[in-house]
Scaffold this motif. Structure first.
Motif, short mmCIF file in Angstrom:
data_model
loop_
_atom_site.label_atom_id
_atom_site.label_comp_id
_atom_site.label_asym_id
_atom_site.label_seq_id
_atom_site.Cartn_x
_atom_site.Cartn_y
_atom_site.Cartn_z
N ALA A 413 0.73 -1.19 -0.16
CA ALA A 413 0.11 0.18 -0.02
C ALA A 413 0.77 1.30 0.22
N HIS A 520 -9.18 -7.10 4.33
CA HIS A 520 -8.32 -7.32 3.12
C HIS A 520 -8.91 -7.14 1.99
N MET A 521 -8.50 -7.04 0.97
CA MET A 521 -8.99 -6.65 -0.35
C MET A 521 -8.77 -7.93 -1.28
N THR A 540 -4.74 -4.23 4.24
CA THR A 540 -4.94 -2.77 3.85
C THR A 540 -3.83 -2.08 4.61
N GLN A 554 -3.08 0.62 -3.46
CA GLN A 554 -2.50 -0.65 -3.11
C GLN A 554 -2.08 -1.34 -4.53
N MET A 575 -13.72 -6.22 -0.54
CA MET A 575 -13.12 -6.40 0.73
C MET A 575 -13.99 -7.25 1.59
#
Length: 606
Positions: A413, A520-521, A540, A554, A575
């Motif tokens: 990130a 989280h992505m 993240t 990110q 996410m």
């Protein structure tokens, strides 16, 4: 440790446990409270390092005083010099770490035990018991002192000052109370960790004996150089081995003298002091020769002062030329180890030591100073943003105490601040710096070099208010946790067999997130029919530090399979909480869940 200590100074937290041990169980917290003392006066890691050094210097003085008191002036000089020159004692006095406090605490515990039980000084009995608790609540290896205390009680059992005993026990109980509360509250988890760590059963081997000889005699300190030790001169290896051999001979001789005097019926304070020092030196061997978990060198630090004491006992037990010869041998060993320590310090300060000593504090201090001069706030780009477990996050966070700063995991990130901020990039976090460079957000970059061959720290200025050049999402894409996707940037060739860099931008539009959760992505690369071709997930920013208005980009790498159909391609992003895996749905204009993700495409490179 310094982070926890600063929390105590600020009144933010009063921990019941300390940092995590190598076994997995959390250590007692007393070291955190001890390190809070210097940080009250000067909120810098340098104050904690100086505190460690001063305590160990006090341990040297106490060793000299104890040996002089029981075995004479020359014995005191030899004992003090050997403790001060031992390379491991030198390097264990230069860090912020629980084992670094063990030599002076152990020496203070034993010295007060001698004064209280061998000489009848009532105050020293209570002090001894409190120091025994303090050593144990600093590191588990303090338990090695318990048999010495038990032996002292047996020796002085006929004239125990019970009021002082009660006072020492009460003070020790007070020191142990926070950790005892933690153990009781989390007993199931602690027992589970211990059970898992010891599940392979116990083994008996020579590891403890090897580390015992290494620590107590000052041998093997060249290991601090790591791989660079291969380039060290042969002469220094010879000096190291000869000096360690001399210390070992003096140590064993002192233990034998105590036993001989005992069997000769000489039960005076000098005899008991030598025997108890021998018991102290031997206890790590007793405790760790058979072990269910790995044994580490620092476990032996608790017994380090016992070796110079025993050398002093040998010097004091003989007379005439023998005393002069043994005193000379001790002096030569101390001089050799002192020179060895200086040579190691010079080598450690001049070149990288992979697998050995860590980063020097001076480089970090210089980088922090240069960054503070650039802007009133800072973004710290680190490989891992958890200040309780990730080394660079903890280290740089301490250097920026009192300065507004954000920790960002640069491996995934980049945070774009609304106003100018200083940027510090730690080794391993350069990917985040690439993201800033792509969007023209960083300037005045300069490297703060470390030792020869060592990765530098990078310092620069982040321009505030930079809007990253992204392919826009289109309609507003707001998730249930308040995150709004802004757009993307795709770098590389969108074709089968190629790897592309995918950058996705988002901002925190609403404070709807749960600060206690980790988000989280996910990024799913899709073909024209919606079939998933590749996927990249990642964390993240630390959620407890999210601020409305945060703008984050990110970066992920995705490889398109060689057998994938040609484009066009799309990306599905969203996410979820981790580890709960709760999806954060996309909301419609009415604020109701509309989908489980945002679909972007057809994708275009930029």
């Amino acid at each position: 440790i310094a982070s926890l200590a600063l929390g105590i100074v600020e009144g933010r937290a009063f921990p019941l446990w300390g940092t995590q041990s190598s076994v997995g169980v959390y250590l007692p917290p007393l070291a955190d409270y001890l390190y809070a003392l210097p940080l009250v006066l000067w909120k810098s890691p340098l104050s904690a390092v100086l505190f460690t050094g001063l305590l160990n210097l006090a341990g040297v003085v106490l060793t000299w005083w104890t040996a002089r008191r029981y075995w004479g002036v020359l014995a005191g000089l030899v004992a003090g010099a050997l403790f001060a020159a031992n390379p491991w004692a030198v390097f264990y006095s230069r860090q912020i770490w629980q084992p670094d406090l063990m030599p002076p605490l152990a020496m203070a515990c034993v010295a007060t035990g001698y004064a209280g039980f061998l000489e009848g000084r009532r105050w020293a009995v209570g002090a001894h018991l409190a120091l025994l608790a303090a050593a144990t609540m600093t590191h588990f290896t303090g338990l090695a002192l318990a048999p010495v205390s038990a032996a002292l009680f047996l020796i002085g059992r006929r004239r125990l000052p019970w009021r002082e005993v009660a006072g020492g026990v009460a003070l020790g109980g007070l020191l142990a109370a926070p950790y005892a509360l933690y153990l009781w509250r989390d007993r199931a988890g602690v027992l589970a960790i211990i059970g898992s760590a010891t599940s392979d059963g116990a083994v008996a081997d020579s590891t403890a004996a090897h580390y015992w000889r290494t620590m107590l005699t000052g041998d093997g300190a060249h290991a601090l150089l790591g791989a660079a030790a291969a380039d060290w001169g042969t002469g220094w290896f010879l000096v190291e081995r000869l000096a360690a051999g001399a210390v070992l001979a003096l140590l064993v001789g002192g233990a034998l003298v105590g036993m001989v005097r005992f069997f000769q019926g000489r039960r005076d304070a000098a005899t008991w002091a030598a025997l108890l020092a021998a018991l102290w030196a031997a206890m790590p061997l007793v405790l760790f020769t058979r072990h269910s978990t790995p044994v580490h060198l620092h476990y032996l630090a608790v017994a380090l002062p016992a070796a110079p004491l025993l050398a002093g006992a040998l010097v004091g037990a003989v007379g005439g030329r023998a005393r002069a010869a043994l005193g000379g041998l001790g002096g030569l060993a101390a001089a050799a180890q002192g020179a060895l320590s200086v040579a190691l310090l010079v080598a450690l300060g001049a070149q990288v030591t992979p697998g050995g000593f860590g980063f020097p504090l001076g480089q970090q201090v210089r980088a922090a100073g240069e960054a503070r001069a650039l802007a009133p706030s800072a973004v710290l780009l680190v490989p891992g943003d958890n200040a309780t477990s990730d080394e660079w996050a903890a280290v740089l966070g301490i250097h920026f105490y009192g300065v507004p700063h954000r920790l960002v995991d640069g491996t995934r990130a980049a945070l774009f601040p609304p106003e100018d901020a200083a940027l510090v990039v730690a080794p391993g976090a350069e990917a985040g710096l690439d993201a800033y460079a792509v969007f023209g957000a960083v300037e005045d970059l300069q490297e703060v070099p470390g030792r020869a061959g060592e990765a530098p720290l990078t310092v620069g200025r982040l321009r505030g208010g930079v809007a990253p050049d992204l392919v826009p999402v289109g309609e507003r894409a707001l998730l249930a946790n308040g995150v709004e996707f802004l757009g993307y940037r795709l770098e590389g060739t969108l074709a089968p067999g190629e790897t592309v860099v995918w950058r996705i931008g988002w901002r925190l539009a609403e404070a709807w997130h749960n600060p206690g959760r980790s988000y989280h992505m996910f990024n799913h690369l899709l073909d024209a029919d919606g079939a998933r071709l590749a996927q990249a997930d990642g964390g993240t920013l630390p959620t407890h530090a999210w601020q409305v208005g945060d703008l984050v980009v990110q970066s992920f790498a995705l490889t398109i399979p060689e057998d994938a159909p040609p484009g066009p391609y799309a990306m599905r992003v969203g996410m979820y909480t981790f580890p709960e895996m709760e999806n954060q749905p996309l909301l419609d204009v009415a604020g109701l869940p509309a989908a489980d993700s945002v679909l972007l495409g057809p994708l275009e490179a930029r």
